[in-house]
Design a protein around this motif. Sequence first.
Motif, mmCIF file in Angstrom:
data_model
loop_
_atom_site.group_PDB
_atom_site.id
_atom_site.type_symbol
_atom_site.label_atom_id
_atom_site.label_comp_id
_atom_site.label_asym_id
_atom_site.label_seq_id
_atom_site.Cartn_x
_atom_site.Cartn_y
_atom_site.Cartn_z
ATOM 1 N N ASN A 609 -52.461 8.517 133.201
ATOM 2 C CA ASN A 609 -52.329 8.097 131.806
ATOM 3 C C ASN A 609 -53.624 8.218 131.026
ATOM 4 O OD1 ASN A 609 -49.735 7.467 132.477
ATOM 5 N ND2 ASN A 609 -50.048 5.272 132.601
ATOM 6 N N GLU A 610 -54.768 7.908 131.651
ATOM 7 C CA GLU A 610 -56.041 7.959 130.939
ATOM 8 C C GLU A 610 -56.475 9.380 130.615
ATOM 9 O OE1 GLU A 610 -55.660 6.638 133.905
ATOM 10 O OE2 GLU A 610 -56.033 4.463 133.818
ATOM 11 N N TYR A 611 -55.886 10.365 131.280
ATOM 12 C CA TYR A 611 -56.373 11.732 131.178
ATOM 13 C C TYR A 611 -55.416 12.699 130.488
ATOM 14 C CZ TYR A 611 -59.375 9.840 134.830
ATOM 15 O OH TYR A 611 -60.257 9.067 135.528
ATOM 16 N N LEU A 612 -54.154 12.315 130.338
ATOM 17 C CA LEU A 612 -53.154 13.286 129.901
ATOM 18 C C LEU A 612 -53.428 13.822 128.499
ATOM 19 C CD1 LEU A 612 -49.911 11.635 131.305
ATOM 20 C CD2 LEU A 612 -51.148 13.590 132.202
ATOM 21 N N ALA A 613 -53.941 12.986 127.604
ATOM 22 C CA ALA A 613 -54.183 13.446 126.228
ATOM 23 C C ALA A 613 -55.211 14.564 126.183
ATOM 24 C CB ALA A 613 -54.634 12.271 125.359
ATOM 25 N N ASP A 614 -56.107 14.624 127.182
ATOM 26 C CA ASP A 614 -57.170 15.633 127.204
ATOM 27 C C ASP A 614 -56.939 16.694 128.277
ATOM 28 O OD1 ASP A 614 -58.932 14.407 125.191
ATOM 29 O OD2 ASP A 614 -59.129 12.799 126.652
ATOM 30 N N ARG A 645 -46.872 13.655 125.732
ATOM 31 C CA ARG A 645 -46.058 14.804 126.111
ATOM 32 C C ARG A 645 -46.514 16.105 125.450
ATOM 33 N NH1 ARG A 645 -40.381 13.091 125.130
ATOM 34 N NH2 ARG A 645 -41.062 11.394 126.479
ATOM 35 N N PRO A 646 -46.853 16.113 124.151
ATOM 36 C CA PRO A 646 -47.307 17.383 123.556
ATOM 37 C C PRO A 646 -48.548 17.945 124.240
ATOM 38 C CG PRO A 646 -46.713 15.815 121.836
ATOM 39 C CD PRO A 646 -46.707 15.058 123.121
ATOM 40 N N ALA A 647 -49.504 17.079 124.592
ATOM 41 C CA ALA A 647 -50.720 17.565 125.250
ATOM 42 C C ALA A 647 -50.411 18.137 126.627
ATOM 43 C CB ALA A 647 -51.741 16.428 125.365
ATOM 44 N N VAL A 648 -49.506 17.496 127.358
ATOM 45 C CA VAL A 648 -49.153 17.985 128.692
ATOM 46 C C VAL A 648 -48.455 19.329 128.595
ATOM 47 C CG1 VAL A 648 -47.677 17.542 130.689
ATOM 48 C CG2 VAL A 648 -49.067 15.698 129.742
ATOM 49 N N VAL A 686 -40.537 16.258 129.891
ATOM 50 C CA VAL A 686 -41.581 17.278 129.820
ATOM 51 C C VAL A 686 -40.985 18.667 129.940
ATOM 52 C CG1 VAL A 686 -43.625 18.203 130.972
ATOM 53 C CG2 VAL A 686 -43.388 15.741 130.662
ATOM 54 N N LEU A 687 -40.044 18.845 130.853
ATOM 55 C CA LEU A 687 -39.446 20.165 131.041
ATOM 56 C C LEU A 687 -38.637 20.591 129.824
ATOM 57 C CD1 LEU A 687 -38.346 20.036 134.788
ATOM 58 C CD2 LEU A 687 -40.412 21.018 133.794
ATOM 59 N N THR A 688 -38.000 19.632 129.156
ATOM 60 C CA THR A 688 -37.263 19.971 127.937
ATOM 61 C C THR A 688 -38.200 20.487 126.862
ATOM 62 O OG1 THR A 688 -35.572 18.305 128.422
ATOM 63 C CG2 THR A 688 -35.742 19.054 126.147
ATOM 64 N N GLU A 689 -39.314 19.792 126.667
ATOM 65 C CA GLU A 689 -40.291 20.248 125.673
ATOM 66 C C GLU A 689 -40.884 21.597 126.077
ATOM 67 O OE1 GLU A 689 -41.062 18.942 122.800
ATOM 68 O OE2 GLU A 689 -39.702 17.238 123.016
ATOM 69 N N ALA A 690 -41.130 21.784 127.359
ATOM 70 C CA ALA A 690 -41.680 23.050 127.821
ATOM 71 C C ALA A 690 -40.697 24.192 127.594
ATOM 72 C CB ALA A 690 -42.057 22.950 129.301
ATOM 73 N N ALA A 691 -39.406 23.930 127.812
ATOM 74 C CA ALA A 691 -38.397 24.972 127.581
ATOM 75 C C ALA A 691 -38.332 25.349 126.110
ATOM 76 C CB ALA A 691 -37.036 24.477 128.072
ATOM 77 N N ARG A 692 -38.424 24.368 125.237
ATOM 78 C CA ARG A 692 -38.412 24.666 123.806
ATOM 79 C C ARG A 692 -39.612 25.519 123.409
ATOM 80 N NH1 ARG A 692 -37.206 18.414 122.116
ATOM 81 N NH2 ARG A 692 -34.973 18.394 122.566
#
Length: 742
Positions: A609-614, A645-648, A686-692
Amino acid sequence: MHAAATLAALGCRVTSAEVTKALIALWRRQRNSSDWAGPQLDAFAGRDSGWLADAGRRVAAAVPVRRPVDWAFSGHTNGELYRLARGLLWMAGAVPETDDGFVLEWALTKWRRKPERTLTDITHPRRTTAEESVAKAFRADPYTAEFLPRVFDITGFGTFLSHPWHWRAELIALSETGELPRAPLIDRCVDGLLRGGRVIETRGFQKLLDEVEPTEDELAERAHDWAGLAGHAEAPSAGRAVESLRRTPGDSADLLPAVAIAFGYDDTTVQEQAWKLTARHLGTAGETVRTQLIEALPRLAPDLRERAAAALGAQPTATDSEPPPVVVSSPRPTAAAPGSASEAVQEIAALLAVRRPTALDRERAVDGLIRAAYRDRAALAEHLAPVVHRQGWIPGGLNELLRAVLGEVTVEDIPADPGDMSGRADHKRCIPCLYDYLLQARWHEAARRLLTEPVPFLLATPGWSTGALDAAVLVERLTEYTRLGLRADHTDLDQALLRTWLPEPPERDRLATAAAGPGTPDGTRLAHWLNTGGVHAGHHPGARTALPVGRDGFTVAFRHLDQKLDATWHFSTGFRPAVLPELVALVPVFREYLADQLTNPYGYPVFLNEYLADLPLLVEADGPAGPRLNMVFASAIAGTDRADRPAVVDALLQASARGDLDEQWCGEQLGRWTTQRDDMMDVAPVLTEAARAGAYRLVWAACTRCSPPCWPCRPAPANSAASCCWPPTAPPTSAPPAKSPA
């Protein structure tokens, strides 16, 4: 005695502005005192109503807006400042302004609070355990009609309505008896939905709106609002808005273009509802509206698009669903160091004003300070003194460096080591503690050097946004040191080597020859570093990725990096959490080492959690991409909240475009974790956003490798020779091979 002196001092204030300033300062010092507001009001007995009203409005405007998570806390200190403001206004017989902080505290006093009806209730709170209902408290307050609708506009009120301590039933009770008319209540809920925001915020307004149960006439009066929600709100609200439009009587053909905006929803249920409503009113739609509907057809799902096109008498429009290609990002050059003493001081002032400056801002500001001190230390000290002397606290290391510029410390006052980490087992493994320790070690070294033999610049100042440094730049800096007859500071050179981005062998050989040319120990060390290729540590499945700091002349301070560090060692304590850009800035060319520090050595999923944004910054860093980096990607897919989620997804797309992401291995790893947990991991968001975004290979690999433990095998048809479709391939027996940097 102290209280009497305080009241006397307040009574001596002349203007309302002076009193307001004094009261706010006193409140900040007395934040832990309950029932603090009442006694302060005694100091203003006898003041005229205009003076009291002006002071009350000034104090009311100063009441802060508490965070939504604190709304349920009955002992919040903001309540004391609110009661002080309201007491002054009661004494003046004045109506307060509708400032957010004041209005919020007014509303929260109605929920499990001491009743307040008159000035006596504020100055002498009743000690009673009895609690009255929220609705009764609102009915008894003279400001309810003006203030209660205003509360709906405060950010966080929708979240409050979503939680178990909501006021929805009380608000409906007020609307049923007329204290709160239904029309404004419905309008405020609709306004909250139209504003949008976080899902939990809009959910509260939607719940209240559903419980109000608008009538057919009330729905029809707001048909344009439902059309707007159908086109722009989140999927649940958009679906309800479309349903509301279906219940409205009369001709809604003029609303169809707005409803058609919902054709573009990813949720096909909302698309279906929007099309059914559109089809219902096609008979009353004019040619212009039909043209607009045809233009909106490409946004529908393929099967629904064909049905809609047939109903409109149009040809189905083929859509190009292929998203645009991913643009591979790369590190950005950092800004040049400040060019004058005044600019260098401005950088330092900005650094001290920020609670949590970035790693690159720290490096740039200190490098500018060293450069300005080398050119004219006296001029720098003249500009710097006011900035330093008005600071109550300066971080360790930087404080000694600034005092050295001002001549307020000697070499003997600066410790050779900021602290012995070898005996601090609880700190030497902590990522943020070790980062601060290494910074202090470098700044102490720079402070001692400034007092004895100043240098024109620091060697380790990054040249790229990741913290990396070009090898050619480091060679140039060391060459200038040699020309001036200067030696390199030990920890400064240590950090510079760990940041050095290495070119391909032909250029690397040329730079190694240039570094070794002068024959200095520092140049020889850099040449060896270049000749050995930066000694990127090898790795194999199950082995920890090590840094080459245990040899090649590194100081004891930097040898602490050669161990398994812990990002959550001081979790739930007063220590600050780790930040990924700081860790990347230490070793920006060792990605696999960085990933190793973030993941579990035994291959279990970890919370990042502390790292996902970066996370995209880690992808941009240099160095081989191996099993530990792919373990980071798999953990990110398995556990990411909505905010990150957007950063990941961006990091996954970048890694895939660079060739750093092993999609098959990540999918198989997710499948193994699912088997171990005996339940399906929530990888769908995450996979849904990645597919889009177009990461079809990643999504397909994850689905085909992760789903088998949860999807039952289906027997093959009797006339088919095919066997069970799961598993599609055998699980991997080892981690994926390392890949070259992009």
